[in-house]
Scaffold this motif. Structure first.
Motif, PDB file in Angstrom:
ATOM      1  N   ASN A 155     -82.661 -26.343 -44.587  1.00 56.05           N
ATOM      2  CA  ASN A 155     -81.184 -26.598 -44.741  1.00 56.05           C
ATOM      3  C   ASN A 155     -80.750 -27.342 -43.461  1.00 56.05           C
ATOM      4  OD1 ASN A 155     -81.248 -25.899 -47.282  1.00 56.05           O
ATOM      5  ND2 ASN A 155     -79.965 -24.064 -47.208  1.00 56.05           N
ATOM      6  N   THR A 156     -81.399 -27.163 -42.369  1.00 60.95           N
ATOM      7  CA  THR A 156     -80.992 -27.754 -41.075  1.00 60.95           C
ATOM      8  C   THR A 156     -81.726 -29.097 -40.831  1.00 60.95           C
ATOM      9  OG1 THR A 156     -82.387 -26.470 -39.605  1.00 60.95           O
ATOM     10  CG2 THR A 156     -80.304 -25.210 -40.356  1.00 60.95           C
ATOM     11  N   SER A 157     -81.505 -29.755 -39.871  1.00 63.34           N
ATOM     12  CA  SER A 157     -81.927 -30.766 -39.356  1.00 63.34           C
ATOM     13  C   SER A 157     -83.433 -30.978 -38.729  1.00 63.34           C
ATOM     14  CB  SER A 157     -80.954 -31.687 -38.583  1.00 63.34           C
ATOM     15  OG  SER A 157     -81.121 -31.083 -37.268  1.00 63.34           O
ATOM     16  N   LYS A 191     -72.457 -29.026 -33.981  1.00 69.24           N
ATOM     17  CA  LYS A 191     -73.626 -28.462 -33.122  1.00 69.24           C
ATOM     18  C   LYS A 191     -73.737 -29.387 -32.094  1.00 69.24           C
ATOM     19  CE  LYS A 191     -74.596 -24.890 -35.677  1.00 69.24           C
ATOM     20  NZ  LYS A 191     -75.183 -23.756 -35.659  1.00 69.24           N
ATOM     21  N   LEU A 192     -73.297 -30.876 -31.937  1.00 68.53           N
ATOM     22  CA  LEU A 192     -73.617 -31.471 -31.015  1.00 68.53           C
ATOM     23  C   LEU A 192     -72.846 -31.277 -29.875  1.00 68.53           C
ATOM     24  CD1 LEU A 192     -74.483 -34.835 -32.781  1.00 68.53           C
ATOM     25  CD2 LEU A 192     -75.956 -33.310 -32.100  1.00 68.53           C
ATOM     26  N   ALA A 193     -71.554 -30.614 -30.180  1.00 67.86           N
ATOM     27  CA  ALA A 193     -70.449 -30.263 -29.048  1.00 67.86           C
ATOM     28  C   ALA A 193     -71.075 -29.065 -28.350  1.00 67.86           C
ATOM     29  CB  ALA A 193     -69.274 -30.097 -29.808  1.00 67.86           C
ATOM     30  N   ASN A 212     -85.198 -21.376 -36.991  1.00 69.39           N
ATOM     31  CA  ASN A 212     -83.685 -21.759 -37.224  1.00 69.39           C
ATOM     32  C   ASN A 212     -82.768 -21.034 -36.545  1.00 69.39           C
ATOM     33  OD1 ASN A 212     -82.847 -19.758 -38.643  1.00 69.39           O
ATOM     34  ND2 ASN A 212     -82.852 -20.789 -40.694  1.00 69.39           N
ATOM     35  N   ASN A 213     -81.617 -21.498 -36.474  1.00 68.29           N
ATOM     36  CA  ASN A 213     -80.839 -20.796 -35.387  1.00 68.29           C
ATOM     37  C   ASN A 213     -80.435 -19.442 -35.954  1.00 68.29           C
ATOM     38  OD1 ASN A 213     -78.689 -21.048 -33.413  1.00 68.29           O
ATOM     39  ND2 ASN A 213     -77.149 -20.921 -34.876  1.00 68.29           N
ATOM     40  N   TYR A 214     -80.213 -19.153 -37.211  1.00 68.46           N
ATOM     41  CA  TYR A 214     -79.944 -17.733 -37.653  1.00 68.46           C
ATOM     42  C   TYR A 214     -80.979 -16.991 -37.128  1.00 68.46           C
ATOM     43  CZ  TYR A 214     -78.674 -14.387 -41.100  1.00 68.46           C
ATOM     44  OH  TYR A 214     -77.827 -13.121 -41.547  1.00 68.46           O
ATOM     45  N   ARG A 272     -83.089 -17.076 -34.801  1.00 69.54           N
ATOM     46  CA  ARG A 272     -82.966 -16.974 -33.316  1.00 69.54           C
ATOM     47  C   ARG A 272     -81.895 -15.729 -32.943  1.00 69.54           C
ATOM     48  NH1 ARG A 272     -84.307 -23.104 -30.514  1.00 69.54           N
ATOM     49  NH2 ARG A 272     -85.307 -23.784 -32.656  1.00 69.54           N
ATOM     50  N   HIS A 273     -80.707 -15.717 -33.688  1.00 68.14           N
ATOM     51  CA  HIS A 273     -79.814 -14.724 -33.534  1.00 68.14           C
ATOM     52  C   HIS A 273     -80.565 -13.389 -34.004  1.00 68.14           C
ATOM     53  CE1 HIS A 273     -77.015 -18.184 -33.259  1.00 68.14           C
ATOM     54  NE2 HIS A 273     -76.436 -17.213 -32.568  1.00 68.14           N
ATOM     55  N   VAL A 274     -81.184 -13.281 -35.134  1.00 67.05           N
ATOM     56  CA  VAL A 274     -81.652 -11.998 -35.516  1.00 67.05           C
ATOM     57  C   VAL A 274     -82.669 -11.541 -34.421  1.00 67.05           C
ATOM     58  CG1 VAL A 274     -83.301 -10.826 -37.074  1.00 67.05           C
ATOM     59  CG2 VAL A 274     -81.428 -12.694 -38.091  1.00 67.05           C
ATOM     60  N   VAL A 275     -83.707 -12.239 -34.127  1.00 65.07           N
ATOM     61  CA  VAL A 275     -84.714 -11.642 -33.043  1.00 65.07           C
ATOM     62  C   VAL A 275     -84.214 -11.389 -31.879  1.00 65.07           C
ATOM     63  CG1 VAL A 275     -86.471 -12.777 -34.261  1.00 65.07           C
ATOM     64  CG2 VAL A 275     -85.513 -13.998 -32.361  1.00 65.07           C
ATOM     65  N   ALA A 276     -83.174 -12.062 -31.299  1.00 66.89           N
ATOM     66  CA  ALA A 276     -82.532 -12.125 -30.175  1.00 66.89           C
ATOM     67  C   ALA A 276     -81.719 -10.594 -30.265  1.00 66.89           C
ATOM     68  CB  ALA A 276     -81.452 -13.199 -29.589  1.00 66.89           C
ATOM     69  N   SER A 277     -80.866 -10.223 -30.995  1.00 73.62           N
ATOM     70  CA  SER A 277     -80.206  -9.010 -31.196  1.00 73.62           C
ATOM     71  C   SER A 277     -81.283  -7.948 -31.254  1.00 73.62           C
ATOM     72  CB  SER A 277     -79.378  -9.079 -32.736  1.00 73.62           C
ATOM     73  OG  SER A 277     -78.392  -9.888 -32.860  1.00 73.62           O
TER      74      SER A 277
HETATM   75  C1  FAD Z   1     -81.462 -17.144 -28.668  1.00 77.33           C
HETATM   76  C2  FAD Z   1     -81.276 -18.715 -28.997  1.00 77.33           C
HETATM   77  C3  FAD Z   1     -82.017 -19.476 -28.194  1.00 77.33           C
HETATM   78  C4  FAD Z   1     -81.807 -20.841 -28.354  1.00 77.33           C
HETATM   79  N1  FAD Z   1     -82.765 -21.889 -27.765  1.00 77.33           N
HETATM   80  C5  FAD Z   1     -82.629 -23.195 -28.208  1.00 77.33           C
HETATM   81  C6  FAD Z   1     -83.424 -24.003 -27.136  1.00 77.33           C
HETATM   82  O1  FAD Z   1     -83.987 -23.802 -26.380  1.00 77.33           O
HETATM   83  N2  FAD Z   1     -83.170 -25.307 -27.306  1.00 77.33           N
HETATM   84  C7  FAD Z   1     -82.609 -25.855 -28.438  1.00 77.33           C
HETATM   85  O2  FAD Z   1     -82.423 -27.044 -28.619  1.00 77.33           O
HETATM   86  N3  FAD Z   1     -81.820 -24.963 -29.370  1.00 77.33           N
HETATM   87  C8  FAD Z   1     -81.675 -23.634 -29.047  1.00 77.33           C
HETATM   88  N4  FAD Z   1     -80.929 -22.699 -29.793  1.00 77.33           N
HETATM   89  C9  FAD Z   1     -79.805 -23.506 -30.490  1.00 77.33           C
HETATM   90  C10 FAD Z   1     -80.325 -23.538 -31.919  1.00 77.33           C
HETATM   91  O3  FAD Z   1     -80.839 -22.536 -32.549  1.00 77.33           O
HETATM   92  C11 FAD Z   1     -81.422 -24.650 -32.093  1.00 77.33           C
HETATM   93  O4  FAD Z   1     -80.675 -26.045 -31.698  1.00 77.33           O
HETATM   94  C12 FAD Z   1     -81.515 -25.083 -33.830  1.00 77.33           C
HETATM   95  O5  FAD Z   1     -81.856 -23.910 -34.347  1.00 77.33           O
HETATM   96  C13 FAD Z   1     -82.236 -26.287 -33.799  1.00 77.33           C
HETATM   97  O6  FAD Z   1     -82.528 -26.503 -35.082  1.00 77.33           O
HETATM   98  P1  FAD Z   1     -81.897 -27.724 -35.796  1.00 77.33           P
HETATM   99  O7  FAD Z   1     -82.179 -28.997 -35.097  1.00 77.33           O
HETATM  100  O8  FAD Z   1     -82.165 -27.764 -37.275  1.00 77.33           O
HETATM  101  O9  FAD Z   1     -80.288 -27.454 -35.788  1.00 77.33           O
HETATM  102  P2  FAD Z   1     -79.154 -28.130 -36.417  1.00 77.33           P
HETATM  103  O10 FAD Z   1     -78.260 -26.848 -36.812  1.00 77.33           O
HETATM  104  O11 FAD Z   1     -79.552 -29.266 -37.422  1.00 77.33           O
HETATM  105  O12 FAD Z   1     -78.404 -28.700 -35.187  1.00 77.33           O
HETATM  106  C14 FAD Z   1     -78.497 -30.023 -34.862  1.00 77.33           C
HETATM  107  C15 FAD Z   1     -78.684 -30.124 -33.326  1.00 77.33           C
HETATM  108  O13 FAD Z   1     -77.555 -29.357 -32.542  1.00 77.33           O
HETATM  109  C16 FAD Z   1     -77.886 -28.670 -31.422  1.00 77.33           C
HETATM  110  N5  FAD Z   1     -77.666 -27.501 -31.712  1.00 77.33           N
HETATM  111  C17 FAD Z   1     -77.447 -26.729 -32.706  1.00 77.33           C
HETATM  112  N6  FAD Z   1     -77.145 -25.247 -32.596  1.00 77.33           N
HETATM  113  C18 FAD Z   1     -76.907 -25.311 -31.330  1.00 77.33           C
HETATM  114  C19 FAD Z   1     -76.446 -24.346 -30.443  1.00 77.33           C
HETATM  115  N7  FAD Z   1     -76.269 -23.081 -30.706  1.00 77.33           N
HETATM  116  N8  FAD Z   1     -76.194 -24.638 -29.092  1.00 77.33           N
HETATM  117  C20 FAD Z   1     -76.551 -25.755 -28.465  1.00 77.33           C
HETATM  118  N9  FAD Z   1     -76.969 -27.007 -29.120  1.00 77.33           N
HETATM  119  C21 FAD Z   1     -77.068 -26.612 -30.656  1.00 77.33           C
HETATM  120  C22 FAD Z   1     -79.348 -28.878 -31.283  1.00 77.33           C
HETATM  121  O14 FAD Z   1     -79.702 -29.920 -30.420  1.00 77.33           O
HETATM  122  C23 FAD Z   1     -79.753 -29.224 -32.751  1.00 77.33           C
HETATM  123  O15 FAD Z   1     -80.951 -30.159 -32.970  1.00 77.33           O
HETATM  124  C24 FAD Z   1     -81.047 -21.404 -29.428  1.00 77.33           C
HETATM  125  C25 FAD Z   1     -80.199 -20.495 -30.033  1.00 77.33           C
HETATM  126  C26 FAD Z   1     -80.489 -19.085 -29.932  1.00 77.33           C
HETATM  127  C27 FAD Z   1     -79.584 -18.115 -30.785  1.00 77.33           C
END
Ligand code: FAD
Length: 778
Positions: free
Chosen positions: A395-397, A430-432, A495-497, A499-504
């Motif tokens: 469900n994420t990109s 998320k881009l912000a 995925n982001n969720y 990452r939160h689980v394993v970090a916690s």
């Molecule tokens: C402990 C931890 C470590 C992380 N380390 C990284 C990392 O090294 N590199 C990384 O790109 N992301 C990191 N993230 C943020 C996030 O988990 C990933 O960007 C995201 O899972 C990437 O998947 P997606 O492209 O499908 O995200 P989508 O949800 O589709 O988001 C689109 C884009 O937005 C940006 N984005 C999304 N979430 C975040 C966020 N929380 N903070 C900043 N930018 C975000 C990313 O560039 C992402 O590709 C981390 C999150 C956690 C909790």
């Protein structure tokens, strides 16, 4: 008629012609509307669209009302915070002259060749390079070439430095210089970990082929001492008078680039850095007019951008169809010589190909990025708002590695996302977040290794290497954590969720320092990004500017992300035979069930490395209370918030601010700012020895979306896991239904009434970030 009025009339005529296509059924209404936005621009569409479609009201009233509702959906919303992102980041200012068709000999690809055809952005033509874009030097005159220095911008599409090089009108020499020491910077950043380096190797290989397809060639070089020395040698060898690149924002890389710029300029070589890696240049973001309250949160960051808009971002740039080649190519090395994709060897000489699964999981090319983006905008985006936490569904990109290596520009991504019919606000936000991370890194260059909140450095962190290893390898005995860590190891991503689980789990239950998690992620993630990773781990490690106000539970979190256990079964195949209700807690399985499933703890699946979760959480909380007491000078007595020492840049900005930001100057001339602090920490200070469960602000989240939902899930979960899954299923269905209605422009279902919220409100004394205590800087 004035030229601009004539142009406006031409565009309207174009829209009227397109209207006929819709009437004839050759174009669908959504596509037509998108083209209008693209041709007229948002302002003109807003003011003219209804008048333009007026003739339809009699000719085809249902089409008319369909288009009217698309229009209303697009413009109606009381544009909430998220939707104002584009405005805040001063984006998408399409100039009228950008709407003309590129000329025949333009080196830009015509718009139909752009990879993703569905959005308005790509149906429009885009900004032309200014000045002369003729790529051929005048006959017989040997023009000094331009060195086009590629770093993390491995794409042809929307690449300002690349287009800038065409504007010079000289031959272009694309170069890539590998300098790992410069990437790493002064501290332990692990900027180029294993997975990331491997991705870079593959991305360079793909990008080199792309350049060859447009008649050019990427010269690979190993830095000879430093990038500057290598560039100087190249300048001598080729006679180049210009070096162009897209800027990078890690403070140590910016410093390097500044040095390169001034050294080359001293030698009479023009050197220019273009901005494109983030939506906003992080060095241009200021807190002026906004203040410091809430700093670290994305809302605060967006306010800063809104209040201090930078230059307009403009529309994405088309990729060139050709690059002018030099008469002489400098001698490079082969990509393999850089050693980025090198695999370790066994004693018997065979290769350990640890990246085989990564290769299977990803397409490393720019085309792969566009395909992912298109697939996401066609599908996952509709579930993103409410279901992005699902680990068992795409469900994420999954665009993060492409963004990291600049194979996709954030501007292009935002442009296309805004063109998607649901204009996903959470996704845009998320881009912000990404920009926020870079801004934080520019403010706190030691973000990757130094806790921002001083007391937390003194926490009783564990040094248990066995625990760390079990966590890294997905052998903790907690299926959800293990599945995620195995997915990371095998594919370089989760995925982001998750990452939160394993970090916690690492921080709150194993007490291992956040830096360990950060470094492991840096080494294993294909999207490892120093700025984002450091910001997120600092927040997870309780010491970032916006530390998490929650802790994910390693079992209950599955309710949100893997309710049927399919994610766990995929990555922990030894648990595949367990029933849904026990797959996340196999230790609760009766012995006969374990036997039938062939599960033997300690043999086929690990024993849990910690079992006393509640107790561990309590200790973690008590430890925090202890250090906050010990380092009382870093805790605001009035509000209970942590103080963070501010960097000089923010102090200067703060000096121009009024008192309400609550800055306090200490003896050592530190400017201490109260920052967002977890409510359970504030409460714990009053009774440091209390256990976590009795803390009314206990931060453990069962899911992630709302505390109320969590509490219901936790209640059901204690009694009956299946009932809990069913409850969650119904809730999910309701949420998807309401999303669907929103996307289709239908009225939403009536809001549920009388929901009690235990989540503290703004009136709650612990939820307030103070704005009062002030003293002036000495
Ligand atoms: C402990 C931890 C470590 C992380 N380390 C990284 C990392 O090294 N590199 C990384 O790109 N992301 C990191 N993230 C943020 C996030 O988990 C990933 O960007 C995201 O899972 C990437 O998947 P997606 O492209 O499908 O995200 P989508 O949800 O589709 O988001 C689109 C884009 O937005 C940006 N984005 C999304 N979430 C975040 C966020 N929380 N903070 C900043 N930018 C975000 C990313 O560039 C992402 O590709 C981390 C999150 C956690 C909790």
């Amino acid at each position: 008629m004035a030229p601009s009025a004539a142009a406006s009339e031409d565009r309207k005529a174009l829209v009227r012609r397109m209207l006929i296509d819709v009437l004839m059924g050759r174009e669908d209404p959504e596509g037509f509307f998108a083209m209008c936005v693209s041709a007229l621009g948002p302002q003109e569409t807003r003011s003219q669209f209804l008048a333009l479609i007026q003739p339809l009201s009699t000719a085809n009233s249902s089409l008319h009302s369909g288009l009217t509702s698309i229009y209303e959906q697009y413009f109606s919303k009381t544009e909430d915070d998220e939707l104002q992102l584009a405005l805040a980041l001063s984006l998408l200012e399409v100039k009228n002259d950008q709407l003309s068709t590129p000329s025949q000999d333009s080196p830009l690809q015509p718009p139909r060749d752009r990879p993703n055809q569905r959005s308005p952005a790509q149906k429009s033509t885009v900004s032309q390079p200014q000045g002369n874009s003729n790529t051929k030097p005048a006959d017989g005159v040997a023009q000094p070439p331009v060195l086009l220095w590629f770093r993390r911008d491995l794409r042809l599409g929307d690449n300002p430095a690349l287009i800038g090089s065409l504007e010079v009108g000289s031959p272009v020499i694309p170069v890539f210089i590998w300098s790992p020491e410069e990437e790493e910077g002064p501290g332990i950043t692990v900027a180029m970990g294993g997975a990331c380096t491997y991705w870079l190797h593959q991305a360079l290989s793909c990008f080199s082929s792309s350049l060859e397809r447009i008649g050019s060639h990427l010269v690979f070089l190993k830095a000879n001492g430093s990038s500057l020395c290598t560039l100087k040698e190249l300048v001598r060898e080729t006679g180049a008078r210009t070096v162009l690149a897209n800027a990078l924002y890690e403070p140590w890389l910016k410093e390097r680039d500044d040095d390169v710029e001034s050294a080359l300029q001293k030698d009479g070589v023009e050197c220019k850095m273009y901005h494109s890696y983030c939506l906003r240049d992080p060095y241009s973001v200021s807190t002026e007019g906004v203040g410091l309250r809430g700093i670290g949160s994305v809302s605060h960051f967006m306010n800063c951008c809104r209040q201090n808009p930078g230059s307009a971002l403009g529309a994405p740039l088309d990729p060139p169809v050709s690059l002018p080649t030099p008469a002489y190519w400098p001698q490079g090395v082969s990509l393999n010589v850089l050693g980025l994709g090198r695999m370790p060897r066994r004693k018997d000489g065979t290769t350990i190909d640890w990246a085989a699964n990564i290769r299977k999981s990803w397409d490393f090319s720019e085309g792969g990025a566009c395909a992912r983006l298109e697939a996401f905008l066609n599908d996952g985006v509709y579930r993103y708002e409410k279901e992005s936490g699902r680990a068992d569904a795409p469900n994420t990109s999954c665009l993060s590695p492409y963004l990291h290596f600049g194979q996709l520009s954030p501007r292009w991504l935002l442009w296309d996302a805004k063109g998607a019919c649901c204009r996903p606000p959470k996704f845009q936000r998320k881009l912000a977040w990404r920009d926020l991370a870079y801004w934080q890194l520019t403010l706190f260059p030691d973000l990757p290794w130094e806790s921002l909140r001083p007391p937390y450095k003194a926490l009783r962190w564990s040094s248990d290497r066995d625990h760390l290893k079990a966590w890294q390898r997905g052998r903790t005995g907690y299926p959800l954590v293990d599945a995620a860590m195995r997915q990371l190891w095998l594919t370089g991503w989760m995925n982001n969720y998750m990452r939160h689980v394993v970090a916690s789990f690492l921080i709150a239950y194993l007490y291992l320092p956040w830096q360990e998690g950060y470094r492991w992620f840096q080494d294993t993630l294909v999207d490892a990004d120093v700025a984002i990773d450091a910001m997120m781990w600092q927040n997870g490690g309780m010491c970032g500017l916006d530390h998490w106000n929650f802790v994910m539970h390693p079992v209950d979190a599955a309710m949100t992300c893997d309710p049927y256990g399919s994610y766990v079964r995929k990555w922990c195949s030894e648990l595949a035979e367990l029933p849904d209700e026990l797959v996340h807690k196999p230790w609760k399985c009766p012995a006969p069930m374990l036997r039938r499933a062939g599960l033997v703890f300690g043999q086929t699946y690990p024993e849990r490395i910690v079992t006393d979760l509640e107790e561990r959480r309590s200790r973690s909380l008590q430890d925090v209370a202890l250090v906050r007491k010990e380092f009382g000078q870093y805790v605001d007595k009035r509000s209970g918030c942590d103080f963070v020492p501010l960097p000089q840049r923010l102090v200067s900005e703060a000096l121009g601010l009024s008192h309400r930001d609550g800055g306090v100057v200490t003896e050592g001339q530190q400017f201490l700012l109260p920052v967002i602090t977890r409510m359970e920490f504030k409460h714990q200070l009053e009774d440091p020895d209390a256990d976590a469960v009795s803390n009314p602000y206990n931060a453990v989240l069962k899911g992630y979306v709302s505390r109320k939902r969590d509490e219901t899930i936790a209640f059901l979960n204690e009694r009956d896991f299946t009932a809990s899954v069913m409850y969650e299923g119904v809730q999910r269905k309701e949420r998807l239904e309401s999303d669907y209605r929103r996307i289709e422009g239908l009225p939403g279902p009536p809001a549920p009434r009388g929901r009690a919220r235990r989540t503290p409100t703004a009136k709650d004394r612990f939820s307030v970030v103070p704005g009062g205590a002030v003293s002036s800087l000495r």
